[in-house]
Design a protein around this motif. Structure first.
Motif, PDB file in Angstrom:
ATOM      1  N   VAL A 174      -7.658  15.271 131.703  1.00 30.50           N
ATOM      2  CA  VAL A 174      -6.638  15.374 132.746  1.00 30.50           C
ATOM      3  C   VAL A 174      -7.302  14.977 134.054  1.00 30.50           C
ATOM      4  CG1 VAL A 174      -5.072  16.864 134.022  1.00 30.50           C
ATOM      5  CG2 VAL A 174      -5.333  17.180 131.559  1.00 30.50           C
ATOM      6  N   LEU A 175      -6.855  13.860 134.628  1.00 29.03           N
ATOM      7  CA  LEU A 175      -7.404  13.358 135.882  1.00 29.03           C
ATOM      8  C   LEU A 175      -6.402  13.611 137.000  1.00 29.03           C
ATOM      9  CD1 LEU A 175      -8.179  11.282 133.409  1.00 29.03           C
ATOM     10  CD2 LEU A 175      -9.102   9.903 135.245  1.00 29.03           C
ATOM     11  N   THR A 176      -6.896  13.774 138.191  1.00 29.78           N
ATOM     12  CA  THR A 176      -5.987  13.822 139.337  1.00 29.78           C
ATOM     13  C   THR A 176      -5.712  12.382 139.785  1.00 29.78           C
ATOM     14  OG1 THR A 176      -7.857  14.032 140.857  1.00 29.78           O
ATOM     15  CG2 THR A 176      -6.792  16.066 140.124  1.00 29.78           C
ATOM     16  N   GLU A 177      -4.537  12.162 140.356  1.00 34.04           N
ATOM     17  CA  GLU A 177      -4.192  10.820 140.822  1.00 34.04           C
ATOM     18  C   GLU A 177      -5.195  10.326 141.863  1.00 34.04           C
ATOM     19  OE1 GLU A 177      -0.314   8.361 142.583  1.00 34.04           O
ATOM     20  OE2 GLU A 177      -0.129  10.482 142.028  1.00 34.04           O
ATOM     21  N   LEU A 197      -9.991   3.373 131.048  1.00 34.61           N
ATOM     22  CA  LEU A 197      -9.126   4.523 130.759  1.00 34.61           C
ATOM     23  C   LEU A 197      -7.956   4.124 129.862  1.00 34.61           C
ATOM     24  CD1 LEU A 197      -9.055   6.210 134.285  1.00 34.61           C
ATOM     25  CD2 LEU A 197     -10.037   7.191 132.205  1.00 34.61           C
ATOM     26  N   LEU A 198      -7.401   2.946 130.113  1.00 36.58           N
ATOM     27  CA  LEU A 198      -6.309   2.459 129.259  1.00 36.58           C
ATOM     28  C   LEU A 198      -6.775   2.277 127.824  1.00 36.58           C
ATOM     29  CD1 LEU A 198      -4.711  -0.135 131.711  1.00 36.58           C
ATOM     30  CD2 LEU A 198      -3.574   1.901 130.784  1.00 36.58           C
ATOM     31  N   GLN A 199      -7.980   1.758 127.652  1.00 38.52           N
ATOM     32  CA  GLN A 199      -8.534   1.570 126.303  1.00 38.52           C
ATOM     33  C   GLN A 199      -8.818   2.905 125.630  1.00 38.52           C
ATOM     34  OE1 GLN A 199     -11.899  -0.906 127.211  1.00 38.52           O
ATOM     35  NE2 GLN A 199     -10.689  -2.791 127.288  1.00 38.52           N
ATOM     36  N   LEU A 200      -9.352   3.867 126.403  1.00 41.86           N
ATOM     37  CA  LEU A 200      -9.625   5.190 125.842  1.00 41.86           C
ATOM     38  C   LEU A 200      -8.338   5.839 125.331  1.00 41.86           C
ATOM     39  CD1 LEU A 200     -12.144   7.078 128.181  1.00 41.86           C
ATOM     40  CD2 LEU A 200     -12.475   6.461 125.792  1.00 41.86           C
ATOM     41  N   GLY A 201      -7.267   5.682 126.096  1.00 39.70           N
ATOM     42  CA  GLY A 201      -5.999   6.291 125.735  1.00 39.70           C
ATOM     43  C   GLY A 201      -5.397   5.743 124.464  1.00 39.70           C
ATOM     44  N   GLU A 202      -5.903   4.608 123.987  1.00 37.33           N
ATOM     45  CA  GLU A 202      -5.404   4.024 122.740  1.00 37.33           C
ATOM     46  C   GLU A 202      -6.042   4.654 121.504  1.00 37.33           C
ATOM     47  OE1 GLU A 202      -6.178  -0.113 123.143  1.00 37.33           O
ATOM     48  OE2 GLU A 202      -4.587  -0.453 124.631  1.00 37.33           O
ATOM     49  N   ARG A 203      -7.105   5.422 121.709  1.00 34.95           N
ATOM     50  CA  ARG A 203      -7.755   6.073 120.571  1.00 34.95           C
ATOM     51  C   ARG A 203      -6.869   7.209 120.064  1.00 34.95           C
ATOM     52  NH1 ARG A 203     -14.046   6.066 120.750  1.00 34.95           N
ATOM     53  NH2 ARG A 203     -14.514   4.224 122.021  1.00 34.95           N
ATOM     54  N   PRO A 204      -6.714   7.346 118.747  1.00 31.53           N
ATOM     55  CA  PRO A 204      -5.798   8.368 118.209  1.00 31.53           C
ATOM     56  C   PRO A 204      -6.176   9.805 118.539  1.00 31.53           C
ATOM     57  CG  PRO A 204      -7.101   7.329 116.460  1.00 31.53           C
ATOM     58  CD  PRO A 204      -7.319   6.517 117.692  1.00 31.53           C
ATOM     59  N   SER A 205      -7.454  10.093 118.758  1.00 29.56           N
ATOM     60  CA  SER A 205      -7.873  11.474 119.008  1.00 29.56           C
ATOM     61  C   SER A 205      -8.149  11.748 120.488  1.00 29.56           C
ATOM     62  CB  SER A 205      -9.128  11.803 118.188  1.00 29.56           C
ATOM     63  OG  SER A 205     -10.198  10.968 118.571  1.00 29.56           O
ATOM     64  N   VAL A 206      -7.786  10.796 121.348  1.00 26.33           N
ATOM     65  CA  VAL A 206      -8.042  10.939 122.783  1.00 26.33           C
ATOM     66  C   VAL A 206      -6.730  10.910 123.555  1.00 26.33           C
ATOM     67  CG1 VAL A 206      -9.147   9.932 124.822  1.00 26.33           C
ATOM     68  CG2 VAL A 206     -10.341   9.900 122.623  1.00 26.33           C
ATOM     69  N   SER A 207      -6.587  11.851 124.484  1.00 27.41           N
ATOM     70  CA  SER A 207      -5.410  11.890 125.349  1.00 27.41           C
ATOM     71  C   SER A 207      -5.873  11.744 126.794  1.00 27.41           C
ATOM     72  CB  SER A 207      -4.669  13.220 125.167  1.00 27.41           C
ATOM     73  OG  SER A 207      -3.696  13.417 126.174  1.00 27.41           O
ATOM     74  N   VAL A 208      -5.234  10.823 127.520  1.00 25.78           N
ATOM     75  CA  VAL A 208      -5.529  10.636 128.944  1.00 25.78           C
ATOM     76  C   VAL A 208      -4.259  10.948 129.726  1.00 25.78           C
ATOM     77  CG1 VAL A 208      -6.222   9.025 130.751  1.00 25.78           C
ATOM     78  CG2 VAL A 208      -7.283   8.880 128.482  1.00 25.78           C
ATOM     79  N   ARG A 209      -4.322  11.996 130.540  1.00 25.31           N
ATOM     80  CA  ARG A 209      -3.173  12.391 131.350  1.00 25.31           C
ATOM     81  C   ARG A 209      -3.574  12.393 132.822  1.00 25.31           C
ATOM     82  NH1 ARG A 209       0.518  16.755 128.217  1.00 25.31           N
ATOM     83  NH2 ARG A 209       0.129  16.062 126.098  1.00 25.31           N
ATOM     84  N   VAL A 210      -2.580  12.313 133.683  1.00 23.46           N
ATOM     85  CA  VAL A 210      -2.840  12.272 135.123  1.00 23.46           C
ATOM     86  C   VAL A 210      -1.989  13.314 135.816  1.00 23.46           C
ATOM     87  CG1 VAL A 210      -2.781  10.884 137.227  1.00 23.46           C
ATOM     88  CG2 VAL A 210      -3.386   9.804 135.042  1.00 23.46           C
ATOM     89  N   LEU A 211      -2.634  14.127 136.656  1.00 22.37           N
ATOM     90  CA  LEU A 211      -1.909  15.103 137.467  1.00 22.37           C
ATOM     91  C   LEU A 211      -1.475  14.392 138.747  1.00 22.37           C
ATOM     92  CD1 LEU A 211      -1.028  18.080 137.593  1.00 22.37           C
ATOM     93  CD2 LEU A 211      -3.170  18.577 138.785  1.00 22.37           C
ATOM     94  N   SER A 212      -0.196  14.140 138.835  1.00 29.04           N
ATOM     95  CA  SER A 212       0.360  13.369 139.942  1.00 29.04           C
ATOM     96  C   SER A 212       0.242  14.105 141.272  1.00 29.04           C
ATOM     97  CB  SER A 212       1.834  13.067 139.657  1.00 29.04           C
ATOM     98  OG  SER A 212       2.477  12.563 140.789  1.00 29.04           O
TER      99      SER A 212
END
Length: 287
Positions: A174-177, A197-212
């Motif tokens: 979870v990253l901050t904007e 980060l976009l590439q990491l988010g494509e991995r099935p066991s990895v979630s990339v979220r952003v706190l707006s």
């Protein structure tokens, strides 16, 4: 026989000794012979279910061929691990604390990362890492090109160790904007980081979220948090991060509110698809 609960210190000691044994190319049985113990004692030691006397620990380190500097650190960790009285948290102020955090991450089945204004270490691109290390050179350690190279190599190795583990780990970032907007190194480096980060988010066991920025409730504003889940093999742990050493917590009275805070920011953050759209938008803005 196994004794005592699996505290942070015991787990750090056990994982450190397991790494040193493997680096020495020894089996648990071979290691046990050095202290005249059954091999199960080494197994229990490495899984934080038992401890050794300082004399036994010294014999084990002799067998592993551990250098004087590292030996002193492990013996100090062994002394801490044997203490029965626990404070509210354990701050690892011994040398090479980042190595013990790396061992814990490699041993965990699921890891959560939250940070403010910076991309978490395991999600950083190589150029981003180099830029961070150059900014810290001569401030957090004596100026040294060798030290920069060593720290960059270690972080990249740790990324492979965790992200490419034989049994995939569930990893939630979870990253901050603000972390997407804070230029580290150069705009070009930030473009590479956003793509990473976009590439990491494509991995099935990895979630990339952003706190707006638009999120009005931010229970972890101003601090970083790492959560470590060992799939029932040990108590869940949390690690609060800053510019100094990590402070670990493994008692439910402390970890429960921290884990609630983690779940809260995770729920408040944009989901993976929305975060991906925001990353693409930020990428376009850098062109």
């Amino acid at each position: 026989m196994p004794t005592g609960r699996q505290t942070v210190e015991r787990r750090q000691l056990g994982l450190t000794l397991r790494r040193l044994r493997r680096e020495a190319g020894l089996s648990q049985q071979e290691a046990a012979r050095a202290i005249n113990r059954h091999y199960t004692r080494i197994s229990h030691l490495e899984s934080a279910k038992a401890s050794l006397s300082i004399d036994e620990l010294g014999l084990l380190l002799d067998r592993y061929g551990v250098s004087d500097a590292d030996r002193e650190t492990v013996l100090a960790l062994g002394a801490v691990a044997r203490k029965r009285q626990r404070g509210k948290g354990y701050t690892d102020q011994l040398p090479k604390s980042f190595e013990r955090l790396a061992d814990l991450q490699a041993d965990a089945a699921a890891i959560g990362f939250y940070d403010t204004g910076i991309v978490p270490g395991l999600a950083q691109s190589q150029d981003y890492i180099v830029a961070l290390m150059r900014a810290a050179d001569g401030i957090w350690w004596e100026a040294s090109e060798d030290e920069i190279e060593r720290r960059v190599a270690f972080r990249l190795q740790q990324q492979r160790r965790v992200l490419e583990a034989e049994e995939p780990k569930q990893i939630d970032f979870v990253l901050t904007e603000s972390a997407l907007e804070e230029v580290v190194g150069s705009p070009e480096i930030m473009r590479g980081q956003l793509l990473h980060l976009l590439q990491l988010g494509e991995r099935p066991s990895v979630s990339v979220r952003v706190l707006s920025r638009a999120a009005t409730s931010k229970p972890l504003l101003g601090g970083g948090l790492i959560t470590l889940d060992f799939a029932g093999n040990a108590p869940r742990m949390t690690c609060t991060t800053s510019h100094g050493p990590c402070t670990y917590h493994d008692q439910e009275l402390e970890t429960a509110p921290m884990l609630r805070a983690w779940e809260s920011v995770r729920e408040l953050a944009l989901d993976s698809e929305s975060a991906r759209a925001l990353l693409i938008e930020k990428l376009k803005e850098l062109k």
